[in-house]
Design a protein around this motif. Structure first.
Motif, PDB file in Angstrom:
ATOM      1  N   ARG A 191      11.706  -1.344   5.774  1.00 39.71           N
ATOM      2  CA  ARG A 191      10.404  -0.693   5.856  1.00 39.71           C
ATOM      3  C   ARG A 191      10.167  -0.160   7.262  1.00 39.71           C
ATOM      4  NH1 ARG A 191       5.931  -4.061   2.664  1.00 39.71           N
ATOM      5  NH2 ARG A 191       4.857  -2.137   3.034  1.00 39.71           N
ATOM      6  N   GLN A 192       9.573   0.985   7.333  1.00 43.30           N
ATOM      7  CA  GLN A 192       9.195   1.577   8.604  1.00 43.30           C
ATOM      8  C   GLN A 192       7.786   1.123   8.960  1.00 43.30           C
ATOM      9  OE1 GLN A 192      11.307   3.371  10.443  1.00 43.30           O
ATOM     10  NE2 GLN A 192      12.819   2.991   8.865  1.00 43.30           N
ATOM     11  N   ALA A 193       7.438   1.242  10.226  1.00 47.54           N
ATOM     12  CA  ALA A 193       6.113   0.834  10.670  1.00 47.54           C
ATOM     13  C   ALA A 193       5.016   1.593   9.925  1.00 47.54           C
ATOM     14  CB  ALA A 193       5.978   1.048  12.173  1.00 47.54           C
ATOM     15  N   ALA A 194       5.276   2.849   9.554  1.00 46.30           N
ATOM     16  CA  ALA A 194       4.278   3.649   8.845  1.00 46.30           C
ATOM     17  C   ALA A 194       4.019   3.102   7.452  1.00 46.30           C
ATOM     18  CB  ALA A 194       4.748   5.101   8.764  1.00 46.30           C
ATOM     19  N   ASP A 195       4.986   2.379   6.885  1.00 45.68           N
ATOM     20  CA  ASP A 195       4.835   1.841   5.541  1.00 45.68           C
ATOM     21  C   ASP A 195       4.116   0.504   5.513  1.00 45.68           C
ATOM     22  OD1 ASP A 195       6.342   4.008   4.750  1.00 45.68           O
ATOM     23  OD2 ASP A 195       8.215   2.883   4.680  1.00 45.68           O
ATOM     24  N   LEU A 196       3.969  -0.144   6.659  1.00 42.42           N
ATOM     25  CA  LEU A 196       3.358  -1.465   6.692  1.00 42.42           C
ATOM     26  C   LEU A 196       1.851  -1.352   6.546  1.00 42.42           C
ATOM     27  CD1 LEU A 196       5.183  -3.399   9.543  1.00 42.42           C
ATOM     28  CD2 LEU A 196       5.211  -3.918   7.120  1.00 42.42           C
ATOM     29  N   PRO A 197       1.307  -2.014   5.542  1.00 47.24           N
ATOM     30  CA  PRO A 197      -0.161  -2.011   5.448  1.00 47.24           C
ATOM     31  C   PRO A 197      -0.728  -2.980   6.473  1.00 47.24           C
ATOM     32  CG  PRO A 197       0.788  -3.344   3.703  1.00 47.24           C
ATOM     33  CD  PRO A 197       1.940  -2.724   4.450  1.00 47.24           C
ATOM     34  N   THR A 198      -1.901  -2.688   6.943  1.00 49.69           N
ATOM     35  CA  THR A 198      -2.549  -3.586   7.886  1.00 49.69           C
ATOM     36  C   THR A 198      -3.537  -4.465   7.125  1.00 49.69           C
ATOM     37  OG1 THR A 198      -3.852  -3.784   9.885  1.00 49.69           O
ATOM     38  CG2 THR A 198      -4.311  -1.883   8.512  1.00 49.69           C
ATOM     39  N   PRO A 199      -3.563  -5.746   7.408  1.00 48.13           N
ATOM     40  CA  PRO A 199      -4.508  -6.609   6.706  1.00 48.13           C
ATOM     41  C   PRO A 199      -5.948  -6.434   7.205  1.00 48.13           C
ATOM     42  CG  PRO A 199      -3.206  -7.889   8.260  1.00 48.13           C
ATOM     43  CD  PRO A 199      -2.671  -6.493   8.287  1.00 48.13           C
ATOM     44  N   PHE A 200      -6.105  -5.834   8.361  1.00 47.28           N
ATOM     45  CA  PHE A 200      -7.433  -5.662   8.950  1.00 47.28           C
ATOM     46  C   PHE A 200      -7.621  -4.212   9.410  1.00 47.28           C
ATOM     47  CE2 PHE A 200      -5.861  -9.933  10.011  1.00 47.28           C
ATOM     48  CZ  PHE A 200      -6.746 -10.683   9.242  1.00 47.28           C
ATOM     49  N   PRO A 201      -7.867  -3.279   8.502  1.00 45.43           N
ATOM     50  CA  PRO A 201      -8.057  -1.886   8.931  1.00 45.43           C
ATOM     51  C   PRO A 201      -9.235  -1.771   9.893  1.00 45.43           C
ATOM     52  CG  PRO A 201      -7.961  -2.055   6.523  1.00 45.43           C
ATOM     53  CD  PRO A 201      -8.007  -3.442   7.068  1.00 45.43           C
ATOM     54  N   LEU A 202      -9.019  -1.071  10.972  1.00 47.45           N
ATOM     55  CA  LEU A 202     -10.049  -0.924  11.993  1.00 47.45           C
ATOM     56  C   LEU A 202     -11.266  -0.160  11.474  1.00 47.45           C
ATOM     57  CD1 LEU A 202      -7.789  -0.149  15.071  1.00 47.45           C
ATOM     58  CD2 LEU A 202      -8.955  -2.290  14.536  1.00 47.45           C
ATOM     59  N   ALA A 203     -11.054   0.724  10.522  1.00 51.84           N
ATOM     60  CA  ALA A 203     -12.149   1.539   9.996  1.00 51.84           C
ATOM     61  C   ALA A 203     -13.203   0.671   9.303  1.00 51.84           C
ATOM     62  CB  ALA A 203     -11.611   2.589   9.035  1.00 51.84           C
ATOM     63  N   ALA A 214       0.054  -2.569  12.955  1.00 57.26           N
ATOM     64  CA  ALA A 214       0.520  -3.259  11.747  1.00 57.26           C
ATOM     65  C   ALA A 214       1.762  -4.118  11.998  1.00 57.26           C
ATOM     66  CB  ALA A 214       0.756  -2.257  10.625  1.00 57.26           C
ATOM     67  N   PRO A 215       2.802  -3.637  12.704  1.00 64.08           N
ATOM     68  CA  PRO A 215       3.966  -4.507  12.938  1.00 64.08           C
ATOM     69  C   PRO A 215       3.628  -5.750  13.765  1.00 64.08           C
ATOM     70  CG  PRO A 215       4.528  -2.219  13.383  1.00 64.08           C
ATOM     71  CD  PRO A 215       3.054  -2.276  13.178  1.00 64.08           C
ATOM     72  N   ALA A 216       2.759  -5.591  14.771  1.00 65.95           N
ATOM     73  CA  ALA A 216       2.379  -6.749  15.588  1.00 65.95           C
ATOM     74  C   ALA A 216       1.600  -7.755  14.751  1.00 65.95           C
ATOM     75  CB  ALA A 216       1.559  -6.296  16.786  1.00 65.95           C
ATOM     76  N   LEU A 217       0.683  -7.279  13.924  1.00 64.16           N
ATOM     77  CA  LEU A 217      -0.088  -8.186  13.070  1.00 64.16           C
ATOM     78  C   LEU A 217       0.803  -8.873  12.043  1.00 64.16           C
ATOM     79  CD1 LEU A 217      -3.309  -6.035  12.546  1.00 64.16           C
ATOM     80  CD2 LEU A 217      -3.045  -8.069  13.964  1.00 64.16           C
ATOM     81  N   ALA A 218       1.771  -8.148  11.498  1.00 67.72           N
ATOM     82  CA  ALA A 218       2.694  -8.753  10.535  1.00 67.72           C
ATOM     83  C   ALA A 218       3.535  -9.838  11.201  1.00 67.72           C
ATOM     84  CB  ALA A 218       3.594  -7.683   9.918  1.00 67.72           C
TER      85      ALA A 218
END
Length: 172
Positions: free
Chosen positions: A2-14, A39-43
């Motif tokens: 998986r690329q970083a762009a594909d990683l969902p973030t568990p806490f979207p900033l929006a 997202a990669p750092a949070l994962a």
């Protein structure tokens, strides 16, 4: 992979911004870009326990984990050998500086069975004023089979013995 762009973030900033601000320009796109970077750092943080487990950590992280535990990793070792060494690290650290620790280090790190003879580096006599047996000078002799990787044995012994004790590796 998986690329970083594909990683969902568990806490979207929006989620933390009022909707009226998201509709007012490029703020939504900017926050989405931050989400993609974070997202990669949070994962990694969410899975830190897996990074600390020698059986689960990614192969490219094994050297870091070994370094944190004070284990020198040879670049020639395959990942499975490094994982095996890391599994035995508690035993290696518990007995470091003892004959048992040197035996364990040679067995785990150099993958050979050895015989360790410790001079003791002390003298005593069971009788007052008797001639003490042994030698005052400390010396550690390590006997390994002829086909042992002497460089690996040397590294294992140096890492496991007390620093002030000289050693000699013998084959036979």
């Amino acid at each position: 992979m998986r690329q970083a762009a594909d990683l969902p973030t568990p806490f979207p900033l929006a989620r933390g911004v009022p909707g009226v601000l998201l509709d007012a320009g490029a703020l939504g796109d900017l926050l989405a870009a931050f989400d993609q970077v974070l997202a990669p750092a949070l994962a990694t943080i969410d899975n830190i326990d897996a990074y600390l487990d020698p059986d689960l950590t990614p192969a490219d992280f094994l050297g870091w984990l070994a370094g944190w535990l004070g284990i020198a990793v040879d670049d020639r070792w395959p990942a499975e050998h490094v994982r095996r060494v890391l599994r035995h690290t508690p035993e290696l650290l518990r007995w470091r500086g003892t004959v048992r620790g040197v035996l364990a280090a040679v067995r785990v790190l150099a993958e050979v069975e050895a015989e360790v003879i410790d001079s003791g580096g002390t003298q005593w006599s069971p009788r007052p004023y008797g001639i003490p047996p042994g030698s005052r000078a400390p010396l550690l002799r390590v006997r390994v089979p002829r086909d042992a990787d002497l460089r690996a044995v040397e590294a294992a012994v140096r890492g496991a013995k007390p620093a002030h004790v000289p050693h000699r590796i013998e084959t036979g």
